[in-house]
Design a protein around this motif. Structure first.
Motif, PDB file in Angstrom:
ATOM      1  N   LEU A 193      -2.282  -6.725  -1.724  1.00 15.91           N
ATOM      2  CA  LEU A 193      -1.042  -5.993  -1.480  1.00 15.91           C
ATOM      3  C   LEU A 193      -0.354  -6.502  -0.217  1.00 15.91           C
ATOM      4  CD1 LEU A 193      -2.066  -2.300  -2.295  1.00 15.91           C
ATOM      5  CD2 LEU A 193      -0.529  -3.768  -3.608  1.00 15.91           C
ATOM      6  N   ALA A 194      -1.141  -6.762   0.810  1.00 21.91           N
ATOM      7  CA  ALA A 194      -0.567  -7.236   2.077  1.00 21.91           C
ATOM      8  C   ALA A 194       0.058  -8.615   1.926  1.00 21.91           C
ATOM      9  CB  ALA A 194      -1.645  -7.254   3.160  1.00 21.91           C
ATOM     10  N   ASP A 195      -0.523  -9.477   1.096  1.00 22.15           N
ATOM     11  CA  ASP A 195      -0.037 -10.849   0.951  1.00 22.15           C
ATOM     12  C   ASP A 195       1.121 -10.986  -0.037  1.00 22.15           C
ATOM     13  OD1 ASP A 195      -1.946 -11.623   2.737  1.00 22.15           O
ATOM     14  OD2 ASP A 195      -3.378 -12.335   1.218  1.00 22.15           O
ATOM     15  N   ALA A 196       1.298 -10.011  -0.910  1.00 18.95           N
ATOM     16  CA  ALA A 196       2.298 -10.126  -1.970  1.00 18.95           C
ATOM     17  C   ALA A 196       3.715 -10.018  -1.416  1.00 18.95           C
ATOM     18  CB  ALA A 196       2.080  -9.037  -3.018  1.00 18.95           C
ATOM     19  N   ASP A 197       4.633 -10.823  -1.987  1.00 19.34           N
ATOM     20  CA  ASP A 197       6.046 -10.606  -1.715  1.00 19.34           C
ATOM     21  C   ASP A 197       6.429  -9.244  -2.268  1.00 19.34           C
ATOM     22  OD1 ASP A 197       6.923 -14.049  -2.481  1.00 19.34           O
ATOM     23  OD2 ASP A 197       6.344 -13.113  -0.578  1.00 19.34           O
ATOM     24  N   LEU A 198       7.463  -8.650  -1.695  1.00 20.71           N
ATOM     25  CA  LEU A 198       7.902  -7.351  -2.204  1.00 20.71           C
ATOM     26  C   LEU A 198       8.245  -7.422  -3.683  1.00 20.71           C
ATOM     27  CD1 LEU A 198      10.094  -5.978   0.736  1.00 20.71           C
ATOM     28  CD2 LEU A 198       7.761  -5.320   0.104  1.00 20.71           C
ATOM     29  N   ARG A 199       8.839  -8.532  -4.088  1.00 22.54           N
ATOM     30  CA  ARG A 199       9.236  -8.665  -5.488  1.00 22.54           C
ATOM     31  C   ARG A 199       8.025  -8.828  -6.404  1.00 22.54           C
ATOM     32  NH1 ARG A 199      11.840 -14.779  -5.327  1.00 22.54           N
ATOM     33  NH2 ARG A 199       9.977 -15.844  -4.565  1.00 22.54           N
ATOM     34  N   GLY A 200       6.872  -9.163  -5.815  1.00 24.73           N
ATOM     35  CA  GLY A 200       5.677  -9.379  -6.620  1.00 24.73           C
ATOM     36  C   GLY A 200       4.690  -8.227  -6.579  1.00 24.73           C
ATOM     37  N   LEU A 201       5.085  -7.103  -5.991  1.00 16.29           N
ATOM     38  CA  LEU A 201       4.181  -5.961  -5.941  1.00 16.29           C
ATOM     39  C   LEU A 201       3.913  -5.436  -7.349  1.00 16.29           C
ATOM     40  CD1 LEU A 201       5.628  -3.969  -2.892  1.00 16.29           C
ATOM     41  CD2 LEU A 201       3.441  -5.194  -2.989  1.00 16.29           C
ATOM     42  N   PRO A 202       2.685  -5.066  -7.638  1.00 10.83           N
ATOM     43  CA  PRO A 202       2.386  -4.540  -8.978  1.00 10.83           C
ATOM     44  C   PRO A 202       3.132  -3.230  -9.246  1.00 10.83           C
ATOM     45  CG  PRO A 202       0.526  -4.211  -7.490  1.00 10.83           C
ATOM     46  CD  PRO A 202       1.487  -5.087  -6.761  1.00 10.83           C
ATOM     47  N   ALA A 203       3.599  -3.086 -10.497  1.00 13.56           N
ATOM     48  CA  ALA A 203       4.314  -1.864 -10.919  1.00 13.56           C
ATOM     49  C   ALA A 203       5.468  -1.554  -9.982  1.00 13.56           C
ATOM     50  CB  ALA A 203       3.350  -0.694 -11.009  1.00 13.56           C
ATOM     51  N   LEU A 204       6.203  -2.597  -9.602  1.00 18.21           N
ATOM     52  CA  LEU A 204       7.294  -2.435  -8.638  1.00 18.21           C
ATOM     53  C   LEU A 204       8.345  -1.435  -9.103  1.00 18.21           C
ATOM     54  CD1 LEU A 204       8.736  -3.338  -6.034  1.00 18.21           C
ATOM     55  CD2 LEU A 204       9.783  -5.195  -7.366  1.00 18.21           C
ATOM     56  N   THR A 205       8.590  -1.389 -10.411  1.00 20.07           N
ATOM     57  CA  THR A 205       9.658  -0.520 -10.907  1.00 20.07           C
ATOM     58  C   THR A 205       9.293   0.966 -10.830  1.00 20.07           C
ATOM     59  OG1 THR A 205       8.847  -0.920 -13.161  1.00 20.07           O
ATOM     60  CG2 THR A 205      10.718  -2.237 -12.401  1.00 20.07           C
ATOM     61  N   ALA A 206       8.067   1.286 -10.434  1.00 17.81           N
ATOM     62  CA  ALA A 206       7.743   2.681 -10.138  1.00 17.81           C
ATOM     63  C   ALA A 206       8.347   3.105  -8.804  1.00 17.81           C
ATOM     64  CB  ALA A 206       6.232   2.879 -10.101  1.00 17.81           C
ATOM     65  N   LEU A 207       8.692   2.100  -7.974  1.00 21.82           N
ATOM     66  CA  LEU A 207       9.261   2.370  -6.660  1.00 21.82           C
ATOM     67  C   LEU A 207      10.749   2.046  -6.576  1.00 21.82           C
ATOM     68  CD1 LEU A 207       6.438   0.848  -4.410  1.00 21.82           C
ATOM     69  CD2 LEU A 207       6.888   3.276  -4.796  1.00 21.82           C
ATOM     70  N   VAL A 208      11.150   0.974  -7.225  1.00 22.33           N
ATOM     71  CA  VAL A 208      12.539   0.519  -7.151  1.00 22.33           C
ATOM     72  C   VAL A 208      13.213   0.824  -8.475  1.00 22.33           C
ATOM     73  CG1 VAL A 208      14.057  -1.444  -6.719  1.00 22.33           C
ATOM     74  CG2 VAL A 208      11.853  -1.289  -5.535  1.00 22.33           C
ATOM     75  N   LYS A 209      14.207   1.694  -8.449  1.00 23.51           N
ATOM     76  CA  LYS A 209      14.821   2.210  -9.678  1.00 23.51           C
ATOM     77  C   LYS A 209      16.259   1.762  -9.857  1.00 23.51           C
ATOM     78  CE  LYS A 209      11.083   4.785 -10.166  1.00 23.51           C
ATOM     79  NZ  LYS A 209      11.117   6.243 -10.056  1.00 23.51           N
ATOM     80  N   ASP A 210      16.711   0.821  -9.065  1.00 22.88           N
ATOM     81  CA  ASP A 210      18.100   0.369  -9.116  1.00 22.88           C
ATOM     82  C   ASP A 210      18.132  -1.118  -9.490  1.00 22.88           C
ATOM     83  OD1 ASP A 210      21.068   1.130  -7.962  1.00 22.88           O
ATOM     84  OD2 ASP A 210      20.550  -0.959  -7.519  1.00 22.88           O
ATOM     85  N   ARG A 211      18.917  -1.458 -10.494  1.00 21.33           N
ATOM     86  CA  ARG A 211      18.959  -2.848 -10.967  1.00 21.33           C
ATOM     87  C   ARG A 211      19.425  -3.798  -9.862  1.00 21.33           C
ATOM     88  NH1 ARG A 211      19.229  -5.972 -15.536  1.00 21.33           N
ATOM     89  NH2 ARG A 211      20.654  -7.745 -15.470  1.00 21.33           N
ATOM     90  N   ASP A 212      20.435  -3.380  -9.106  1.00 16.37           N
ATOM     91  CA  ASP A 212      20.926  -4.231  -8.022  1.00 16.37           C
ATOM     92  C   ASP A 212      19.851  -4.439  -6.959  1.00 16.37           C
ATOM     93  OD1 ASP A 212      23.381  -4.475  -9.256  1.00 16.37           O
ATOM     94  OD2 ASP A 212      24.321  -2.861  -8.101  1.00 16.37           O
TER      95      ASP A 212
END
Length: 325
Positions: free
Chosen positions: A298-317
């Protein structure tokens, strides 16, 4: 609440498996899937809430003077949960109202079904016991709203008016006398007065996402508290769920902390919609369900590569800005 670990997230994590050819078992698994109680019910999650000292002060002031408690804060900070926590803490009933764009103040008090009343009044087959009456018993066509129900409750209940800023400006204005004097009249019942009498008024909790400014006369009658996002309170919310409900039991403490750090990295990013505490709590369940997630990964991952990212980021832009699309 049960102290046993809630394994719903793990059990539901692999329901969709395109390689599963057993149609009957797929349907059975879908129908039987357990949803973690703290996620499906504010009442179930009530004892997992822990108020901060400023909120405690605001509640005590509201109780002392008999005024409504108005809570603001970004979505997902626990405004609605406060009302259910108070009902749990005082072991009393809660009467909630979810405000909609077409809600009126009268919905909080009662609803009179005028259409059904007129239809029954003109029905020639009316019960013979009512023959010759100039009018029907209007009580039969009235549905009591949350505040009327609360006024009739033996103890001191909590009344939740959730997301009051969704309603028109007339909604809070029409409540001024009610929340100030703790009584109202029912015109359809010859102006019958509904009140609490000598009993203390209900604790009225109002929430607002500040989408629309509330009228100043209404604000003057409320005790106000803004729930600020606080990372230490977020950590405490996670700890309470782990201790009391068994959630995240398969997610090591260092992984939970690493997840919280990445959550904060997202909140620090230039996003249109920052992830909330509520979304973090769900994301942790997803990480637990996936299994094999390490703090280092988790610490090494880019933000865009976090697992299940769309559980946190809900905006397409926002997803595009992070490079996740």
């Amino acid at each position: 609440m049960s102290q046993q670990p809630d394994t719903a997230a793990v059990q539901s994590a692999h329901l969709l498996d395109p390689d599963d050819a057993d149609r009957a078992s797929r349907r059975a698994a879908l129908d039987a899937r357990p949803i973690p109680a703290p996620l499906r019910s504010h009442k179930a999650a009530a004892e997992l809430f822990e108020p901060g000292p400023d909120l405690v002060d605001a509640v005590n002031v509201a109780l002392t003077v008999g005024a409504p408690l108005l809570l603001t804060g970004e979505p997902g900070t626990g405004k609605t949960q406060v009302a259910y926590y108070l009902a749990w803490y005082f072991d009393t009933e809660i009467f909630p109202m979810a405000v909609r764009s077409d809600s009126t103040a009268k919905d909080l008090l009662y609803r009179f079904d005028a259409v059904a009343y007129l239809h029954s009044a003109n029905d020639p087959a009316r019960d013979s016991t009512r023959a010759g009456q100039s009018s029907l018993i209007k009580d039969e066509f009235i549905t009591r709203g949350p505040l009327w129900q609360a006024y009739g409750f033996d103890g001191t209940p909590v009344v939740l008016i959730d997301e009051i800023d969704k309603a028109s400006r007339d909604f809070p204005n029409d409540l001024l006398n009610v929340i100030d004097q703790h009584w109202f009249v029912v015109r359809e019942l010859d102006n019958r007065r509904i009140e609490r009498g000598d009993r203390p008024p209900p604790l009225v909790v109002l929430t607002s996402n500040s989408e629309r400014r509330l009228p100043e006369p209404f604000l003057r009658r409320c005790i106000f508290h803004h729930i600020e996002f606080n990372i230490e309170r977020v950590r405490r919310a996670v700890e309470l769920r782990a201790e009391k409900s068994g959630l995240y039991r398969d997610l090591p403490a260092d992984v939970r902390e690493a997840a919280i750090q990445r959550f904060m990295d997202l909140r620090s990013s230039d996003l249109n919609k920052k992830p909330s505490t509520a979304e973090l709590l769900v994301w942790l369940l997803l990480l637990e369900a996936r299994g094999g997630v390490t703090a280092q990964a988790l610490a090494d991952a880019d933000l865009r590569g976090l697992p299940a990212l769309t559980a946190l980021v809900k905006d397409r832009d926002d997803l595009q800005r992070l490079g996740a699309l």
